[in-house]
Design a protein around this motif. Sequence first.
Motif, PDB file in Angstrom:
ATOM      1  N   SER A  93      10.854  -0.361  -1.704  1.00  0.00           N
ATOM      2  CA  SER A  93       9.724  -0.967  -2.257  1.00  0.00           C
ATOM      3  C   SER A  93       8.636  -0.270  -1.445  1.00  0.00           C
ATOM      4  O   SER A  93       7.419  -0.066  -2.447  1.00  0.00           O
ATOM      5  CB  SER A  93       9.427  -2.410  -1.956  1.00  0.00           C
ATOM      6  OG  SER A  93       8.343  -3.053  -2.372  1.00  0.00           O
ATOM      7  N   LYS A 103       3.056   5.290  -5.944  1.00  0.00           N
ATOM      8  CA  LYS A 103       2.068   4.932  -7.114  1.00  0.00           C
ATOM      9  C   LYS A 103       0.634   4.963  -6.611  1.00  0.00           C
ATOM     10  O   LYS A 103      -0.391   4.842  -7.187  1.00  0.00           O
ATOM     11  CB  LYS A 103       2.467   3.162  -7.527  1.00  0.00           C
ATOM     12  CG  LYS A 103       3.878   3.048  -8.050  1.00  0.00           C
ATOM     13  CD  LYS A 103       3.883   1.515  -8.017  1.00  0.00           C
ATOM     14  CE  LYS A 103       4.904   1.198  -8.333  1.00  0.00           C
ATOM     15  NZ  LYS A 103       5.203  -0.448  -8.560  1.00  0.00           N
ATOM     16  N   SER A 115       8.373   3.233  -3.171  1.00  0.00           N
ATOM     17  CA  SER A 115       7.835   3.011  -4.613  1.00  0.00           C
ATOM     18  C   SER A 115       6.257   2.752  -4.563  1.00  0.00           C
ATOM     19  O   SER A 115       5.877   3.557  -5.563  1.00  0.00           O
ATOM     20  CB  SER A 115       8.586   1.759  -5.307  1.00  0.00           C
ATOM     21  OG  SER A 115       9.993   2.104  -5.265  1.00  0.00           O
ATOM     22  N   ASN A 116       5.688   2.047  -3.740  1.00  0.00           N
ATOM     23  CA  ASN A 116       4.499   1.626  -3.823  1.00  0.00           C
ATOM     24  C   ASN A 116       3.758   3.081  -3.145  1.00  0.00           C
ATOM     25  O   ASN A 116       2.583   3.242  -4.023  1.00  0.00           O
ATOM     26  CB  ASN A 116       4.128   0.569  -2.840  1.00  0.00           C
ATOM     27  CG  ASN A 116       4.733  -0.566  -3.348  1.00  0.00           C
ATOM     28  OD1 ASN A 116       4.827  -0.982  -4.469  1.00  0.00           O
ATOM     29  ND2 ASN A 116       4.755  -1.844  -2.484  1.00  0.00           N
TER      30      ASN A 116
END
Length: 247
Positions: free
Chosen positions: A99, A106, A102-103
């Motif tokens: 997570s 982004k 992934s952040n």
Amino acid sequence: MRLSIGSLSKLSGVSIRALRHYDQIGLLHPSETAESGYRFYDDAAVERLWQILFYRELDVPLREIAGILSSPSFNRERALLEHRALLERKRERLDRLISLVSNALKGETNMEFKPFDTSEIDALREQYAEEAKTRWGETEAYRESAWRTAKFTSEDFARIQEQSAVIFREFAALVGTDPKDVRVQALVKRWQALISESYYFCTDGILACLGQMYLADERFTKNLDQFGAGTAKLMSDAIAAYCGEPK
């Protein structure tokens, strides 16, 4: 299942050299050794290797693992539950790391360090390792058990397991009988003798502690009661009577 040492090495990720070392120290014997010298492993041996790897994950020394797995009070289900709990913690940590990455992809710039923290996993690993040592103890009986089982073959382990199962089934058949009944007391004596012959000299004091454990720890109760409901209680009560009376 019948795996060569090479096949087991590929399946488990344990090197052939390590498997040979396990054989030498009595931790994991091959189920069969051909005249050519090739080693082969059956289902029971593969499962034992699986348990070995779990305790290695807890950093338990190899010779201590031999004593743990060969202890008459070893609880396979408890080991599986502990293994699952440790894997779940590792999975949760990996999910947090995924997570976080992934952040970051982004464009989020919140730099969080908690997902990198392994303290919870380390604490759980230490807890299970310490429990194993406490459960089977750094006692003379523990050391004697490790020394004896180092010489066992897979046939020896299978024979002792079957002898134990026979006694447990006979206890189960007598559930509802007075624990002081001569037939029940004879079974207690046989159980004590089997432990002494197979693992370590089982004094009345050690036997009494084992008897208390059969009811105090629900996992031991469940393990014994698979032979018949009430088996653990009968054994516990019968052992208490046996150890409390002059021989």
